[in-house]
Design a protein around this motif. Structure first.
Motif, mmCIF file in Angstrom:
data_model
loop_
_atom_site.group_PDB
_atom_site.id
_atom_site.type_symbol
_atom_site.label_atom_id
_atom_site.label_comp_id
_atom_site.label_asym_id
_atom_site.label_seq_id
_atom_site.Cartn_x
_atom_site.Cartn_y
_atom_site.Cartn_z
ATOM 1 N N TRP A 97 24.423 26.869 6.692
ATOM 2 C CA TRP A 97 24.448 28.273 7.100
ATOM 3 C C TRP A 97 24.177 28.365 8.590
ATOM 4 N N LEU A 98 24.567 29.500 9.179
ATOM 5 C CA LEU A 98 24.410 29.656 10.629
ATOM 6 C C LEU A 98 22.974 29.950 11.038
ATOM 7 N N GLY A 99 22.254 30.626 10.149
ATOM 8 C CA GLY A 99 20.863 30.971 10.453
ATOM 9 C C GLY A 99 20.749 32.167 11.392
ATOM 10 N N GLY A 131 34.157 28.648 11.478
ATOM 11 C CA GLY A 131 34.253 27.184 11.456
ATOM 12 C C GLY A 131 35.596 26.735 11.984
ATOM 13 N N GLY A 132 35.679 25.448 12.290
ATOM 14 C CA GLY A 132 36.938 24.931 12.834
ATOM 15 C C GLY A 132 37.351 23.628 12.188
ATOM 16 N N GLY A 133 36.761 23.329 11.021
ATOM 17 C CA GLY A 133 37.105 22.092 10.310
ATOM 18 C C GLY A 133 38.114 22.338 9.198
ATOM 19 N N ASP A 134 38.379 21.322 8.401
ATOM 20 C CA ASP A 134 39.362 21.442 7.312
ATOM 21 C C ASP A 134 38.966 22.522 6.309
ATOM 22 N N THR A 135 37.670 22.620 6.026
ATOM 23 C CA THR A 135 37.241 23.631 5.048
ATOM 24 C C THR A 135 37.557 25.028 5.557
ATOM 25 N N ALA A 136 37.275 25.275 6.828
ATOM 26 C CA ALA A 136 37.551 26.604 7.397
ATOM 27 C C ALA A 136 39.054 26.897 7.343
ATOM 28 N N MET A 137 39.871 25.871 7.628
ATOM 29 C CA MET A 137 41.332 26.079 7.598
ATOM 30 C C MET A 137 41.778 26.413 6.173
ATOM 31 N N GLU A 138 41.277 25.624 5.216
ATOM 32 C CA GLU A 138 41.680 25.868 3.825
ATOM 33 C C GLU A 138 41.205 27.239 3.361
ATOM 34 N N ASP A 139 39.979 27.590 3.750
ATOM 35 C CA ASP A 139 39.460 28.912 3.360
ATOM 36 C C ASP A 139 40.335 30.015 3.943
ATOM 37 N N LEU A 153 36.750 32.489 13.329
ATOM 38 C CA LEU A 153 35.863 32.480 14.494
ATOM 39 C C LEU A 153 35.425 31.042 14.726
ATOM 40 N N HIS A 154 35.772 30.513 15.890
ATOM 41 C CA HIS A 154 35.392 29.114 16.151
ATOM 42 C C HIS A 154 34.673 29.020 17.488
ATOM 43 N N ARG A 155 33.623 28.197 17.516
ATOM 44 C CA ARG A 155 32.760 28.160 18.709
ATOM 45 C C ARG A 155 33.372 27.422 19.889
ATOM 46 N N ARG A 156 34.473 26.696 19.650
ATOM 47 C CA ARG A 156 35.115 25.952 20.758
ATOM 48 C C ARG A 156 36.535 26.456 20.949
ATOM 49 N N ASP A 157 37.306 25.737 21.816
ATOM 50 C CA ASP A 157 38.676 26.183 22.071
ATOM 51 C C ASP A 157 39.712 25.291 21.398
ATOM 52 N N PHE A 159 40.458 23.197 17.322
ATOM 53 C CA PHE A 159 39.952 22.927 15.970
ATOM 54 C C PHE A 159 39.638 21.448 15.793
ATOM 55 N N ARG A 160 38.651 21.176 14.956
ATOM 56 C CA ARG A 160 38.337 19.812 14.544
ATOM 57 C C ARG A 160 39.232 19.412 13.364
ATOM 58 N N ALA A 161 39.801 20.399 12.696
ATOM 59 C CA ALA A 161 40.566 20.176 11.461
ATOM 60 C C ALA A 161 41.786 19.279 11.700
ATOM 61 N N ALA A 222 32.023 28.499 6.870
ATOM 62 C CA ALA A 222 32.632 27.217 6.452
ATOM 63 C C ALA A 222 32.326 26.160 7.505
ATOM 64 N N ILE A 223 31.036 25.891 7.667
ATOM 65 C CA ILE A 223 30.644 24.951 8.733
ATOM 66 C C ILE A 223 30.119 23.634 8.160
ATOM 67 N N GLY A 224 30.518 23.332 6.930
ATOM 68 C CA GLY A 224 30.168 22.031 6.353
ATOM 69 C C GLY A 224 29.112 22.118 5.258
ATOM 70 N N ASP A 267 31.472 14.093 -3.743
ATOM 71 C CA ASP A 267 32.828 14.645 -3.634
ATOM 72 C C ASP A 267 32.965 15.458 -2.350
ATOM 73 N N ARG A 268 33.786 14.993 -1.433
ATOM 74 C CA ARG A 268 33.980 15.718 -0.171
ATOM 75 C C ARG A 268 35.165 16.672 -0.261
ATOM 76 N N VAL A 269 35.943 16.543 -1.313
ATOM 77 C CA VAL A 269 37.248 17.206 -1.301
ATOM 78 C C VAL A 269 37.345 18.392 -2.275
HETATM 79 P P1 NAP Z 1 33.319 19.680 9.381
HETATM 80 O O1 NAP Z 1 34.541 18.834 9.511
HETATM 81 O O2 NAP Z 1 31.991 19.098 9.730
HETATM 82 O O3 NAP Z 1 33.574 20.976 10.286
HETATM 83 C C1 NAP Z 1 32.576 21.903 10.452
HETATM 84 C C2 NAP Z 1 33.080 22.942 11.451
HETATM 85 O O4 NAP Z 1 32.071 23.945 11.572
HETATM 86 C C3 NAP Z 1 33.341 22.360 12.850
HETATM 87 O O5 NAP Z 1 34.486 22.940 13.403
HETATM 88 C C4 NAP Z 1 32.083 22.775 13.609
HETATM 89 O O6 NAP Z 1 32.340 23.059 14.966
HETATM 90 C C5 NAP Z 1 31.697 24.062 12.944
HETATM 91 N N1 NAP Z 1 30.252 24.252 12.998
HETATM 92 C C6 NAP Z 1 29.288 23.414 12.574
HETATM 93 N N2 NAP Z 1 28.080 23.948 12.768
HETATM 94 C C7 NAP Z 1 28.300 25.156 13.349
HETATM 95 C C8 NAP Z 1 27.440 26.187 13.788
HETATM 96 N N3 NAP Z 1 26.109 26.105 13.669
HETATM 97 N N4 NAP Z 1 27.991 27.295 14.346
HETATM 98 C C9 NAP Z 1 29.346 27.409 14.449
HETATM 99 N N5 NAP Z 1 30.208 26.459 14.036
HETATM 100 C C10 NAP Z 1 29.683 25.348 13.485
HETATM 101 O O7 NAP Z 1 33.108 20.270 7.900
HETATM 102 P P2 NAP Z 1 34.229 20.643 6.804
HETATM 103 O O8 NAP Z 1 35.305 21.422 7.403
HETATM 104 O O9 NAP Z 1 33.458 21.214 5.657
HETATM 105 O O10 NAP Z 1 34.792 19.230 6.363
HETATM 106 C C11 NAP Z 1 33.889 18.219 5.873
HETATM 107 C C12 NAP Z 1 34.693 16.984 5.518
HETATM 108 O O11 NAP Z 1 35.488 17.258 4.367
HETATM 109 C C13 NAP Z 1 35.643 16.562 6.637
HETATM 110 O O12 NAP Z 1 35.699 15.170 6.651
HETATM 111 C C14 NAP Z 1 36.960 17.143 6.196
HETATM 112 O O13 NAP Z 1 38.067 16.427 6.710
HETATM 113 C C15 NAP Z 1 36.844 17.026 4.685
HETATM 114 N N6 NAP Z 1 37.698 18.026 4.043
HETATM 115 C C16 NAP Z 1 38.945 17.647 3.732
HETATM 116 C C17 NAP Z 1 39.792 18.542 3.154
HETATM 117 C C18 NAP Z 1 41.165 18.106 2.818
HETATM 118 O O14 NAP Z 1 41.481 16.973 3.121
HETATM 119 N N7 NAP Z 1 41.989 18.924 2.223
HETATM 120 C C19 NAP Z 1 39.376 19.858 2.886
HETATM 121 C C20 NAP Z 1 38.093 20.222 3.239
HETATM 122 C C21 NAP Z 1 37.254 19.293 3.822
HETATM 123 P P3 NAP Z 1 32.709 21.888 16.014
HETATM 124 O O15 NAP Z 1 34.115 21.517 15.717
HETATM 125 O O16 NAP Z 1 32.502 22.544 17.333
HETATM 126 O O17 NAP Z 1 31.721 20.790 15.755
#
Ligand code: NAP
Length: 298
Positions: A97-99, A131-139, A153-157, A159-161, A222-224, A267-269
C-alpha cells in the motif's frame, strides 16, 4: 484433502484469515459458487475440513525450522510448538500500500488492490490505477473493459512493465497515463449508511509540484505484493528476489524435501482464489505421496 487420506493435518492460521476472508463483496470467479462472499466460502471450507478430522490452531506462526534429525519440522506459534513430518506453506502475499492519507479509510469503499475482484463495481465510472509494473498494466486493461476512463498514475516517466503490456496500455483508447505523478491523498465522504466512499484522488506532479484533484470512484493500488515468508528461518528455503517461495516445475515441492508451497506465497502470476485452491490440492497430494514414499504414514 489430507484428512481424507487418513493423515492428521493441523491448519495453523490466525482467525483474521487471508485475502478471501477479507473480501466482503460477492465472489464471482470461483466455479460452482454464486451469490456468496469470501468469508462465507472460508467458513464452508473450514467446516468441510473439520468434518474430515482436520484440527485448527488459530495462532500466528512465528518461526519454522527443521529439527535436529532433519526429518521433522518445528512450527512455533505465539503459544505452541507443533512438530510435523511435512508442511504446506500457504501463507499468501500481502498487497503493498502507498501509506498516504485516506488509503486505509477508503479501502473497500473505492480503494482496492484487486482489479479482477472489484473492477466490476466501477462499471461506466472513471477509475485510477497506481503503479507502472505488469500488475498495473493488467489492472488497467481489465478495468478498461468496464470503466469509462482509466487513468494510470505512475511516479516516473517510463513503465517498468513488459514492453507488450505497456504498449497495449499506451495504445488503448480508454486509458490515459499521468507520468511523474504520485498520490497525495484519497478523499471522499460517508454514505447515508455511514460507509466511507471515495470521490476523488489528490495527485502531485513530482517535477512541478502542482497538485490536482481527480474525480474518481475507484482507485486500484498496484505497486506489488510481499509474500508472507518472514516467519521462515533465513536460508531454509530457496526464494526468488521478490521473496516468493520457489517450487519445482509441475509440483508444489520446495527446495527442502517435505516442505511444499501453495497459493500466492509461491505464485507471482495468477493469484486468484481458485488457482490457490487448486495448488493447495496439488500440495496436499504431493505431501501425502512424500510421506508414503518416506515410510512416514501408518
Ligand atoms: P513491480 O514489477 O514491482 O512493479 C511495481 C510498480 O509499482 C513499479 O512501477 C513501481 O514504480 C511502483 N511502485 C512501487 N512502490 C511504489 C510507491 N510507494 N509509490 C508509487 N509507485 C510505486 O510489481 P508488479 O507489477 O506487481 O509485478 C510483480 C512481478 O510479477 C513482476 O515480476 C511482474 O513481471 C510479474 N507479473 C507478471 C505478469 C504477467 O506476466 N502477466 C502479471 C503481473 C505481474 P517504479 O517502476 O518507479 O519502481
Amino acid at each position: 484433502m489430507q484428512a481424507r487420506a487418513g493423515l492428521k493435518p493441523v491448519v495453523i492460521a490466525p482467525l483474521e484469515g487471508g485475502q478471501l476472508q477479507g473480501k466482503g463483496v460477492l465472489v464471482e470467479n470461483f466455479p460452482g459458487v454464486a451469490g456468496v462472499t469470501g468469508p462465507a466460502i472460508v467458513f464452508d471450507m473450514r467446516k468441510q475440513a473439520a468434518e474430515f478430522g482436520t484440527r485448527f490452531l488459530e495462532e500466528k506462526v512465528t518461526t519454522i525450522d527443521a529439527d535436529a534429525t532433519g526429518k521433522s519440522f518445528i512450527v512455533t506459534t505465539e503459544k505452541h510448538q507443533v512438530v510435523a513430518h511435512t508442511i504446506i506453506l500457504a501463507t499468501g502475499a500481502d498487497s503493498r500500500w502507498l501509506g498516504v492519507a485516506g488509503e486505509y479509510q477508503y479501502r473497500g469503499g473505492g480503494v482496492s488492490s484487486c482489479a479482477t475482484c472489484d473492477g466490476f463495481l466501477f462499471r461506466d465510472k472513471p477509475v485510477v490505477v497506481i503503479g507502472g509494473g505488469d500488475t498495473a498494466m493488467e489492472d488497467a486493461l481489465v478495468l478498461a473493459r468496464t470503466s469509462s476512463v482509466v487513468t494510470v498514475l505512475h511516479r516516473r516517466d517510463s513503465f517498468r512493465a513488459s514492453h507488450i503490456l505497456a504498449q497495449r496500455v499506451l495504445e488503448h483508447p480508454n486509458i490515459q497515463v499521468k507520468w511523474n505523478t504520485t498520490v497525495v491523498s484519497f478523499d471522499g465522504s460517508n454514505t447515508t449508511d455511514g460507509e466511507p466512499m471515495l470521490s476523488s484522488v489528490k495527485v502531485r506532479n513530482v517535477n512541478t509540484l502542482e497538485e490536482e484533484d481527480l474525480a474518481v470512484e475507484g482507485a486500484f493500488v498496484a505497486i506489488g505484493h510481499d509474500p508472507n515468508t518472514k516467519y521462515m528461518k533465513e536460508g531454509l528455503l530457496d526464494m526468488d528476489q521478490g521473496g516468493n517461495v520457489i517450487t519445482q516445475p509441475d509440483t508444489c515441492k520446495t527446495s527442502v524435501p517435505g516442505v511444499f508451497a501453495a497459493g500466492d506465497v509461491a505464485d507471482r502470476v495468477y493469484r486468484q482464489a481458485i488457482t490457490s485452491a487448486g495448488s493447495g490440492a496439488m500440495a496436499a497430494l504431493d505431501a501425502e505421496r512424500w510421506l508414503r514414499e518416506s515410510g512416514l504414514t501408518f
